[in-house]
Design a protein around this motif. Structure first.
Motif, PDB file in Angstrom:
ATOM      1  N   TYR A  48     -78.171 -83.805  23.050  1.00  9.35           N
ATOM      2  CA  TYR A  48     -78.912 -83.443  24.255  1.00  9.35           C
ATOM      3  C   TYR A  48     -78.043 -83.546  25.504  1.00  9.35           C
ATOM      4  O   TYR A  48     -77.256 -84.482  25.671  1.00  9.35           O
ATOM      5  N   LEU A  49     -78.200 -82.572  26.409  1.00 12.14           N
ATOM      6  CA  LEU A  49     -77.524 -82.569  27.708  1.00 12.14           C
ATOM      7  C   LEU A  49     -78.586 -82.320  28.774  1.00 12.14           C
ATOM      8  O   LEU A  49     -79.248 -81.278  28.768  1.00 12.14           O
ATOM      9  N   ASP A  50     -78.753 -83.251  29.672  1.00 11.16           N
ATOM     10  CA  ASP A  50     -79.805 -83.196  30.688  1.00 11.16           C
ATOM     11  C   ASP A  50     -79.339 -82.401  31.901  1.00 11.16           C
ATOM     12  O   ASP A  50     -78.542 -82.873  32.710  1.00 11.16           O
ATOM     13  N   GLU A  51     -79.863 -81.194  32.056  1.00 11.38           N
ATOM     14  CA  GLU A  51     -79.453 -80.339  33.167  1.00 11.38           C
ATOM     15  C   GLU A  51     -80.063 -80.788  34.491  1.00 11.38           C
ATOM     16  O   GLU A  51     -79.584 -80.396  35.562  1.00 11.38           O
ATOM     17  N   THR A  52     -81.129 -81.615  34.443  1.00  7.77           N
ATOM     18  CA  THR A  52     -81.734 -82.084  35.691  1.00  7.77           C
ATOM     19  C   THR A  52     -80.995 -83.290  36.269  1.00  7.77           C
ATOM     20  O   THR A  52     -81.214 -83.645  37.433  1.00  7.77           O
ATOM     21  N   SER A  58     -72.470 -84.867  41.182  1.00 12.42           N
ATOM     22  CA  SER A  58     -73.747 -84.814  41.898  1.00 12.42           C
ATOM     23  C   SER A  58     -74.664 -85.960  41.469  1.00 12.42           C
ATOM     24  O   SER A  58     -75.472 -86.447  42.270  1.00 12.42           O
ATOM     25  N   SER A  59     -74.564 -86.388  40.233  1.00 13.85           N
ATOM     26  CA  SER A  59     -75.400 -87.491  39.753  1.00 13.85           C
ATOM     27  C   SER A  59     -74.853 -88.848  40.191  1.00 13.85           C
ATOM     28  O   SER A  59     -75.608 -89.820  40.294  1.00 13.85           O
ATOM     29  N   SER A 191     -79.657 -90.314  42.462  1.00 15.63           N
ATOM     30  CA  SER A 191     -78.257 -90.451  42.046  1.00 15.63           C
ATOM     31  C   SER A 191     -77.942 -91.940  41.928  1.00 15.63           C
ATOM     32  O   SER A 191     -78.732 -92.791  42.351  1.00 15.63           O
ATOM     33  N   TYR A 192     -76.764 -92.255  41.389  1.00 15.84           N
ATOM     34  CA  TYR A 192     -76.336 -93.652  41.352  1.00 15.84           C
ATOM     35  C   TYR A 192     -76.160 -94.195  42.774  1.00 15.84           C
ATOM     36  O   TYR A 192     -76.536 -95.332  43.070  1.00 15.84           O
ATOM     37  N   LYS A 389     -86.760 -86.574  47.658  1.00 17.11           N
ATOM     38  CA  LYS A 389     -86.356 -86.867  46.285  1.00 17.11           C
ATOM     39  C   LYS A 389     -85.206 -87.863  46.240  1.00 17.11           C
ATOM     40  O   LYS A 389     -85.056 -88.596  45.269  1.00 17.11           O
ATOM     41  N   LYS A 390     -84.375 -87.866  47.274  1.00 17.69           N
ATOM     42  CA  LYS A 390     -83.242 -88.780  47.338  1.00 17.69           C
ATOM     43  C   LYS A 390     -83.666 -90.083  48.018  1.00 17.69           C
ATOM     44  O   LYS A 390     -84.142 -90.085  49.151  1.00 17.69           O
TER      45      LYS A 390
END
Length: 470
Positions: A48-52, A58-59, A191-192, A389-390
């Motif tokens: 699995y690769l999470d595109e969101t 960016s993450s 994000s982190y 969202k951020k």
């Protein structure tokens, strides 16, 4: 037009009543269905690769790493980091992990508290996950976010440099639940980097979906020790923070404590010394090293605790810890609303001309009431619900509330009637809680920001020992 304060989304309210958004039936964060995604990967033979929340810069976000360090980051799955990865190995403990380069001691202190409550831990961290049977690189975690539980799906690619994790790090290099839990929380934060700086109460609320109480230790209540003892017996999470003072944040003082740092409260104990009873508090540093080196070594007296720490946050599944009675039955009602500049954001009572435009909630408190020993029986919780969202873009306002005895509530009412109870102060925080004494009767609750024309959504939860009619 509906009056100010009605539920903004009737469909969501009905779904919640039907159990949707509960811990047993959580909402799917970003619409991702863990079981469907996992089965698809199994059928297709895919990882699995999470595109969101993609494995790229960016993450991680901006500001936490230098450009030269960011260029060195490689996202690796645990099966590439370790020859024998485990999700959980030899049980769960606060000693499983230590803080990395991210300034998220507040989050890790909350995880430390979470490890003491196995049943709550299992709600947040589904323990059936592993790297063996049907492994396909997908994991999920559950958090309570602003009134409902959400199931958060991630892939297991983790940021590394030279094959080593750069954020939270497990003491056992083959164990990965801490790093994956941190990644899931980074996803809901944006994000982190969005996890940099905070208070333990934020994550502890997101782990429990329950009741939060903050104690300012410079002016503690007379029953602080009993409150902590009750909390320790009632499946709560506790954490505390030191003040930054005149020293730079993260400076280690001669007494071993770190300035501006979050700690997990791991236990309270009363002992007898030289004929006197001594109340002791034990705390844990998320760095995994560096502890109080004063009297009593790994513990400290409650007097030293109040002297050297700024605040204490307690989060429980319910308000039982407030009176130490697990047999207490609390009734709860939740409301959702929104302050909108120019229409329903009237500010506090200092602004008499606009205060009446705030959302208003009528409630009826039923049943018998005892005022023995100043017993309090209503707990009111108010939380801001961000539009951003951020996490680092979220702007919290000073919030509070006022409670009025029954009556008619046009603008003129508020110029001639004083509240029978209200928040002690308007606080610039994500949420506030007040424990109150309220007689049975009909009341109007008015939540507000301190200043008018400040736009934000909110949720309000009332916990009562007697019945509540809304």
């Amino acid at each position: 037009m509906p009056p100010p304060g009605v539920c903004l989304n009737i469909i969501e309210a009905r779904q919640y009543q039907d159990g949707y958004g509960s811990i047993g039936n959580p909402d799917r964060f970003l619409g991702q269905d863990y079981q469907m995604l996992k089965q698809y990967c199994i059928n297709k033979g895919l990882r699995y690769l999470d595109e969101t929340f993609p494995p790229d810069r960016s993450s991680i976000g901006q500001g936490i790493l230098k450009p030269s360090d960011m260029a060195r980051v490689e996202w690796l799955r645990p099966v590439k980091i370790s020859h024998e990865p485990f999700f959980v190995r030899d049980g769960i403990s606060r000693f499983d992990f230590g803080q990395g380069i991210l300034g998220d001691c507040w989050f890790l202190a909350s995880i430390g508290a979470l490890t003491f409550q196995k049943s709550i831990f299992a709600q947040v961290v589904p323990l059936e996950q592993n790297f063996n049977e049907n492994y396909c690189g997908i994991f999920h975690f559950r958090f309570w976010r602003f009134g409902k539980w959400v199931d958060v799906v991630i892939d297991d690619k983790l940021p590394t440099v030279n094959g080593r994790l750069i954020f939270v790090q497990s003491k056992d290099p083959n164990e990965f639940w801490p790093a994956l839990l941190q990644k899931a929380y980074a996803k809901v934060c944006g994000s982190y980097t969005d996890m940099d700086a905070g208070t333990p109460a934020e994550a502890m609320m997101d782990f429990t979906g329950g009741v939060h109480m903050r104690v300012v230790l410079s002016n503690p209540p007379h029953n602080l020790w009993q409150l902590m003892v009750n909390a320790g017996q009632c499946k709560t999470l506790m954490a505390s923070g030191t003040a930054s003072g005149q020293q730079p944040i993260n400076t280690t003082l001669p007494n071993g404590l770190v300035c501006g740092h979050a700690y997990t409260v791991t236990g309270v104990k009363q002992v007898k010394s030289r004929g006197n009873l001594v109340n002791l508090v034990r705390l844990w540093n998320p760095w995994g090293k560096g502890e109080w080196n004063g009297d009593w070594s790994d513990r400290m007296t409650i007097e030293d605790f109040c002297r050297h720490y700024a605040d204490l946050d307690i989060c429980g599944l319910n308000p039982d810890f407030l009176d130490g009675s697990p047999s207490s039955k609390w009734n709860s009602s939740m409301f959702e609303g929104r302050w909108v500049a120019g229409t329903t954001a009237g500010g506090c009572m200092n602004h008499r001309g606009s205060f009446w435009t705030n959302p208003q909630y009528r409630v009826k408190i039923s049943g018998q009431h005892s005022f023995e020993d100043g017993e309090k029986d209503i707990l009111l919780f108010l939380m801001q619900k961000p539009d951003k969202k951020k996490r680092h873009l979220v702007q919290n306002f000073h919030i509070g509330f006022s409670i009025f005895a029954k009556g008619k509530f046009p603008a003129s009412f508020f110029t001639s009637h004083a509240p029978i109870a209200q928040s002690k102060t308007f606080t610039n925080a994500r949420d506030i809680t007040e424990f109150l004494t309220v007689k049975p009767g009909e009341y109007l609750i008015v939540p507000s920001t301190f200043e008018p024309n400040q736009t934000s959504s909110f949720i309000m939860i009332i916990h009562s020992k007697t019945e509540i009619d809304c």
